[in-house]
Scaffold this active site. Structure first.
Site, PDB file in Angstrom:
ATOM      1  N   GLU A 135      35.003  32.996  34.752  1.00 58.29           N
ATOM      2  CA  GLU A 135      33.762  32.219  34.682  1.00 58.29           C
ATOM      3  C   GLU A 135      33.930  30.988  35.563  1.00 58.29           C
ATOM      4  O   GLU A 135      34.928  30.275  35.459  1.00 58.29           O
ATOM      5  CB  GLU A 135      33.479  31.815  33.232  1.00 58.29           C
ATOM      6  CG  GLU A 135      32.121  31.163  33.014  1.00 58.29           C
ATOM      7  CD  GLU A 135      31.863  30.885  31.533  1.00 58.29           C
ATOM      8  OE1 GLU A 135      30.803  31.284  31.030  1.00 58.29           O
ATOM      9  OE2 GLU A 135      32.734  30.256  30.892  1.00 58.29           O
ATOM     10  N   ALA A 138      37.332  30.945  37.499  1.00 55.27           N
ATOM     11  CA  ALA A 138      38.637  30.896  36.823  1.00 55.27           C
ATOM     12  C   ALA A 138      38.574  31.678  35.527  1.00 55.27           C
ATOM     13  O   ALA A 138      37.506  31.837  34.923  1.00 55.27           O
ATOM     14  CB  ALA A 138      39.048  29.454  36.553  1.00 55.27           C
ATOM     15  N   GLU A 178      42.626  37.305  30.863  1.00 55.24           N
ATOM     16  CA  GLU A 178      43.838  36.520  31.029  1.00 55.24           C
ATOM     17  C   GLU A 178      43.716  35.130  30.411  1.00 55.24           C
ATOM     18  O   GLU A 178      42.626  34.654  30.121  1.00 55.24           O
ATOM     19  CB  GLU A 178      44.182  36.409  32.514  1.00 55.24           C
ATOM     20  CG  GLU A 178      44.402  37.772  33.183  1.00 55.24           C
ATOM     21  CD  GLU A 178      44.881  37.674  34.627  1.00 55.24           C
ATOM     22  OE1 GLU A 178      45.524  36.650  34.976  1.00 55.24           O
ATOM     23  OE2 GLU A 178      44.604  38.608  35.404  1.00 55.24           O
ATOM     24  N   MET A 241      51.412  43.100  35.600  1.00 56.52           N
ATOM     25  CA  MET A 241      51.243  42.285  36.802  1.00 56.52           C
ATOM     26  C   MET A 241      52.596  41.736  37.259  1.00 56.52           C
ATOM     27  O   MET A 241      52.868  40.533  37.199  1.00 56.52           O
ATOM     28  CB  MET A 241      50.232  41.165  36.533  1.00 56.52           C
ATOM     29  CG  MET A 241      48.826  41.697  36.311  1.00 56.52           C
ATOM     30  SD  MET A 241      47.586  40.413  36.009  1.00 56.52           S
ATOM     31  CE  MET A 241      47.774  40.177  34.238  1.00 56.52           C
ATOM     32  N   GLU A 244      53.806  37.826  41.992  1.00 58.74           N
ATOM     33  CA  GLU A 244      53.426  36.410  42.013  1.00 58.74           C
ATOM     34  C   GLU A 244      54.481  35.482  41.423  1.00 58.74           C
ATOM     35  O   GLU A 244      54.154  34.420  40.907  1.00 58.74           O
ATOM     36  CB  GLU A 244      52.062  36.183  41.338  1.00 58.74           C
ATOM     37  CG  GLU A 244      50.879  36.693  42.148  1.00 58.74           C
ATOM     38  CD  GLU A 244      50.580  35.872  43.403  1.00 58.74           C
ATOM     39  OE1 GLU A 244      50.054  34.754  43.300  1.00 58.74           O
ATOM     40  OE2 GLU A 244      50.905  36.375  44.507  1.00 58.74           O
ATOM     41  N   TRP A 366      48.104  45.528  44.041  1.00 62.42           N
ATOM     42  CA  TRP A 366      47.219  44.377  44.218  1.00 62.42           C
ATOM     43  C   TRP A 366      47.466  43.827  45.619  1.00 62.42           C
ATOM     44  O   TRP A 366      48.540  43.324  45.913  1.00 62.42           O
ATOM     45  CB  TRP A 366      47.516  43.290  43.170  1.00 62.42           C
ATOM     46  CG  TRP A 366      46.618  42.107  43.377  1.00 62.42           C
ATOM     47  CD1 TRP A 366      46.909  40.957  44.063  1.00 62.42           C
ATOM     48  CD2 TRP A 366      45.271  41.970  42.929  1.00 62.42           C
ATOM     49  NE1 TRP A 366      45.829  40.112  44.073  1.00 62.42           N
ATOM     50  CE2 TRP A 366      44.813  40.707  43.379  1.00 62.42           C
ATOM     51  CE3 TRP A 366      44.397  42.795  42.200  1.00 62.42           C
ATOM     52  CZ2 TRP A 366      43.512  40.247  43.114  1.00 62.42           C
ATOM     53  CZ3 TRP A 366      43.131  42.334  41.935  1.00 62.42           C
ATOM     54  CH2 TRP A 366      42.697  41.081  42.380  1.00 62.42           C
TER      55      TRP A 366
END
Length: 389
Positions: A135, A138, A178, A241, A244, A366
């Site tokens: 939203e 973020a 998340e 994930m 990162e 990704w």
């Protein structure tokens, strides 16, 4: 035996090498090596650059499922992204356009797929509807909490997702919620149960993206709202994930160093059946300016293919970190030192071996749009990719 097989799969360029010499020594042709690695300029090689050499795929290789998230930042799908999907779709089980943002009135933001759905269908690649709690740019814990507290709102959201799935012929509803607070951990699982109860009768699976945890009670805002065991019992599969560690706003390092990735996967298989786990994998790297300082301009994302071109342009030798199992190099521009960490054939092979050893469901990338031809060449040589449509 394994060492011999690797040496025949991957060649690391040395000083004085040429494609002619490499092709002759390995009983192949320059044209074949150029095609496999999609080399734009075959006359210039970089010391430390890796080349995938031709090998007949093992007929007994492990069968896995693959996924690629597909993200774009313009209203319409860029032509280059459609072209990349058309090229890679034969090796994809799933294609997940990213993403639909869930709204507080139970509707979803619009997402124009362009020709992505048609390309996927033509290649027997299943598509998915990706729901996020993004939203205002973020991930929003308050938006997620509002959804979890209102079953009527949940039903509206689920109805919107099912309608969108029917419109696109999607096979999966994928949830990427998340930064959930720990007090919403159980509520998230209840929401997923509700989604599954309505998706399964429509012939749809449900999958979830999970933060890369190494223990059940790992502290931190990204981790605490994801209960691996409870979520794994509810959904059809999960995507971890596992990338990162090196990120655009952080200090220079490998994006997915093998040690941390292995730690996450080894914990995950104790909480979730391996047959339900997809390992996440970046297909990009970052270019940092040095010296790194907090607040400096963020590092720029680069594809592995572009990273090699940068090394060529700056006459930089590519080095390899054996601990992180990742390539990197330094170069100077306008008096400023840069360091680039990226992925190559060696680093992706190391991840593939983890996948093999743990007998995971597969791998999820990704995100599509970064050129990494060596990944796809090795994927085809080492695995058989399952199609569900």
């Amino acid at each position: 035996m394994k060492k011999e097989r690797r040496l025949h799969l991957i060649y690391v360029v040395k000083q004085g090498d040429s494609l002619n010499r490499i092709a002759r020594d390995h009983h192949t042709t320059v044209a074949t090596i150029v095609a496999i690695n999609e080399i734009p300029n075959p006359d210039v090689l970089v010391v430390g650059q890796t080349l995938v050499l031709p090998e007949t795929p093992n007929p007994n290789r492990q069968t896995i499922e693959t996924n690629a998230y597909v993200e774009w930042y313009t209203k319409n799908v860029p032509v280059r992204l459609s072209q990349e999907l058309r090229k890679r779709a034969p090796l994809l089980t799933y294609m997940m356009p990213f993403a639909y943002e869930v709204k507080r009135d139970g509707t979803l933001t619009t997402l124009d797929w362009g020709d992505l759905g048609d390309i996927a269908a033509a290649n027997r690649t299943a598509s998915a509807i990706v729901l996020t709690n993004i939203e205002n740019g973020a991930f929003s814990d308050t938006l997620a909490h509002e959804i979890f507290m209102d079953t009527n709102l949940q039903d509206l959201i689920i109805g919107s997702a099912l309608q969108e799935a029917k419109k696109h012929g999607a096979k999966d509803i994928h949830v990427d919620f998340e930064y959930l607070p720990p007090e919403d951990k159980e509520k998230y699982v209840e929401f997923l149960k509700r989604l599954v109860s309505k998706a399964h009768p429509e012939g749809l699976t449900v999958s979830v993206a999970l933060a890369p945890k190494t223990s059940a009670n790992q502290p931190g805002k990204w981790y605490e709202g994801h209960d691996y065991k409870a979520i794994g019992e509810v959904v059809d599969f999960v995507i971890l994930m596992t990338y990162e560690w090196g990120y655009s706003g952080g200090p220079p390092m490998a994006v997915s160093p093998i040690g941390p990735v292995k730690q996450v996967l080894e914990y995950a298989v104790t909480a979730i059946p391996p047959s339900k786990i997809m390992m996440g994998q970046n297909i990009y790297g970052y270019d940092w300016k040095l010296p790194y300082k907090v607040g400096n301009p963020n590092a720029l994302a680069v594809s592995p293919q572009y990273a090699i071109e940068l090394a060529k342009q700056n006459n930089a030798a590519i080095l390899y970190d054996e601990i992180a199992q990742a390539p990197y190099f330094h170069y100077w521009k306008d008096g400023v030192e840069h360091v680039v960490w990226f992925e190559d054939a060696r680093s992706i092979e190391a991840k593939f071996k983890l996948l093999e050893n743990l007998r995971l469901k597969g791998i999820a990338y990704w995100h599509l749009g970064f050129s990494f031809p060596q990944n796809w060449a090795l994927l085809q040589q080492m695995f058989h990719v399952k199609h569900i449509v």
